[in-house]
Write a protein that holds these residues in place. Structure first.
Motif, PDB file in Angstrom:
ATOM      1  N   ASP A 194       0.824  -1.212   0.000  1.00  0.00           N
ATOM      2  CA  ASP A 194       0.000   0.000   0.000  1.00  0.00           C
ATOM      3  C   ASP A 194       0.859   1.264   0.000  1.00  0.00           C
ATOM      4  O   ASP A 194       1.229   1.784   1.054  1.00  0.00           O
ATOM      5  N   SER A 214      -0.973   4.786   1.481  1.00  0.00           N
ATOM      6  CA  SER A 214      -0.955   5.176   2.902  1.00  0.00           C
ATOM      7  C   SER A 214       0.404   5.722   3.327  1.00  0.00           C
ATOM      8  O   SER A 214       0.557   6.215   4.438  1.00  0.00           O
ATOM      9  N   SER A 215       1.387   5.620   2.435  1.00  0.00           N
ATOM     10  CA  SER A 215       2.715   6.123   2.767  1.00  0.00           C
ATOM     11  C   SER A 215       2.784   7.627   2.513  1.00  0.00           C
ATOM     12  O   SER A 215       2.153   8.136   1.590  1.00  0.00           O
TER      13      SER A 215
END
Lengths: 301, 301
Positions: free
Chosen positions: B8, B11-12
């Protein structure tokens, strides 16, 4: 040049009746009133002016004028609302509807207030295509709204006093039934004793939690106190309002809600319409006075 | 269950390339990227992923993806933009146009901020009917815009790379000529080297002081610095913008202007479209991986 003298009630801070009774106006000489929908022309005012023969209003609606007193006294009422007004008001109705569904005004404020380079948060809009739109009052304005929304692939249905001949849209004689079969209600009917608060709590509950109300008719078509409650409680999803029950008063609860779009009764206030309206007013008054001796008109607009 | 493992990246806090190079990602194993138009998929990123075979973007446009590098490396690019996106973006274009012409968002703020019972000041709207609307890019979105605006009695004309067969609207091969014959320009074309800054100062001056720009394509179709100048100097009348040159950055000058409506690239973000888009993304990835061994996809959306 125009064959009449104008007394400017609009520049006065007083309402029309008070202007006539306190501002040294010769009430016996007044033959015409020019007004807009924000001024009440009451039975008392009409009775105060024995020479009154014509009232010209810069609106389609006449709910601000006591029509039965006009009829009793033989006063002619001229509205300047016509096809062109209807198109503009219909444009406003569609504009308000898209604005509510897509939260355009709320998003505009979000982009302005979050700071120029901060990331933006999205709220998903709600598709217009396929929506079932119930039009309350399929007159000129309602017809123009229907024509526009058909191009967005909406499904049109309507309520009016009577089923309209040669109209294929589904007809509902009952507004609650129309609401329970609609995703959107657009109010385009005139205000009278039959239509006052035609949109009450029962109708809004029938429209439901994802339903949207658009009002370009008159504020008192909706029970405004109930509208505030339904919007705050999420009983309906949103509203686009060009008109209010006690203009220019707007319930203060509205100003805290981002699921309403508030417009200051501007639906027919285009530059083009204003110019045309002025010409129509001038022609109406000139035609009236051209067969008379110089006299007085009250301009309350 | 899905036959692939998801990393993912969305979301970073890091951009995609940095995420891949610094977050302990096994770049050799990545076969697919899922992205939205706000993330750049550069040639460097593509070269970093030798197993990359497919990029799925939740948009119609592909200007955020280095297509020549994809082509060179045999990477397939799948967009989820289709007919439904086009309808939603067209709705947004019409909503922005009516909003600018009628100053709906500015009026909404006026009603909210003036206090609930103070009188309201009007600014006249500008009629939509009869307006000459020049559509830049008569693809799916442009076609849907034309269909809608015909119902408002607008006069449609267009510019595109080539004259479209079987289209009766007047065609202008030159954008300046289109602008000088239009009251409104609606931008619906893809962004590429031919269309970058297609709306420059010369085009805006040709559109003129009463002209309105609506952009639902990509921000860089307009020379944004010149747009700011033209709006501030009154060289054009107003603009409705769903897209900006350096999203999510919006020039701070815009936020002080009430003749622009600012929307956060929301034109295809309806709930219905989002759901359909998710399904299409899932189907694309499943189809791709169903013929392969379990592997890795990067989700950057």
């Amino acid at each position: 040049m125009y064959g009449f003298v104008i007394r400017d009630a609009f520049s006065s801070p007083h309402p029309l009746h008070q202007f006539l009774t306190t501002q040294n106006v010769d009430t016996l000489s007044i033959q015409a009133i020019l007004c807009n929908p924000h001024q009440q022309v009451s039975a008392d005012t009409i009775r105060l002016l024995p020479s009154l023969s014509i009232i010209v209003t810069t609106s389609t609606g006449t709910d601000h004028i006591d029509l039965s007193e006009c009829s009793r006294c033989g006063v002619q009422v001229v509205t300047v609302g016509g096809g062109q007004f209807a198109e503009d008001v219909a444009d406003m109705a569609v504009g308000l509807l898209i604005n509510v569904l897509w939260k355009i005004s709320a998003a505009d404020q979000h982009v302005r207030n979050r700071g120029p380079s901060r990331s933006w948060s999205f709220s998903l809009g709600c598709k217009l295509g396929g929506k079932r739109v119930g039009i309350v009052g399929l007159g000129r304005i309602g017809g123009e709204v229907a024509k526009r929304l058909e191009a967005f692939d909406c499904k049109i249905m309507y309520h009016s006093r009577n089923r309209r001949p040669n109209v294929l849209y589904p007809f509902y004689s009952d507004v609650v039934e129309l609401a329970s079969n609609s995703d959107v209600l657009v109010l385009c009917c005139p205000l009278n004793e039959q239509t006052r608060h035609i949109i009450n709590r029962e109708v809004m509950l029938a429209l439901g939690k994802t339903g949207v109300l658009v009002n370009v008719g008159r504020g008192a078509l909706i029970d405004e106190k109930e509208l505030v409650r339904c919007l705050m409680e999420g009983e309906i999803s949103g509203a686009g309002l060009d008109v209010f029950e006690n203009e220019p008063n707007v319930p203060k609860e509205f100003t805290a809600l981002d699921n309403v779009v508030l417009s200051p009764h501007a639906g027919s206030l285009t530059l083009e319409c204003f110019t045309d309206g002025c010409e129509l007013v001038a022609r109406s008054l000139e035609a009236f006075f051209s067969s008379k001796l110089p006299s007085t008109a009250v301009v309350d607009d």
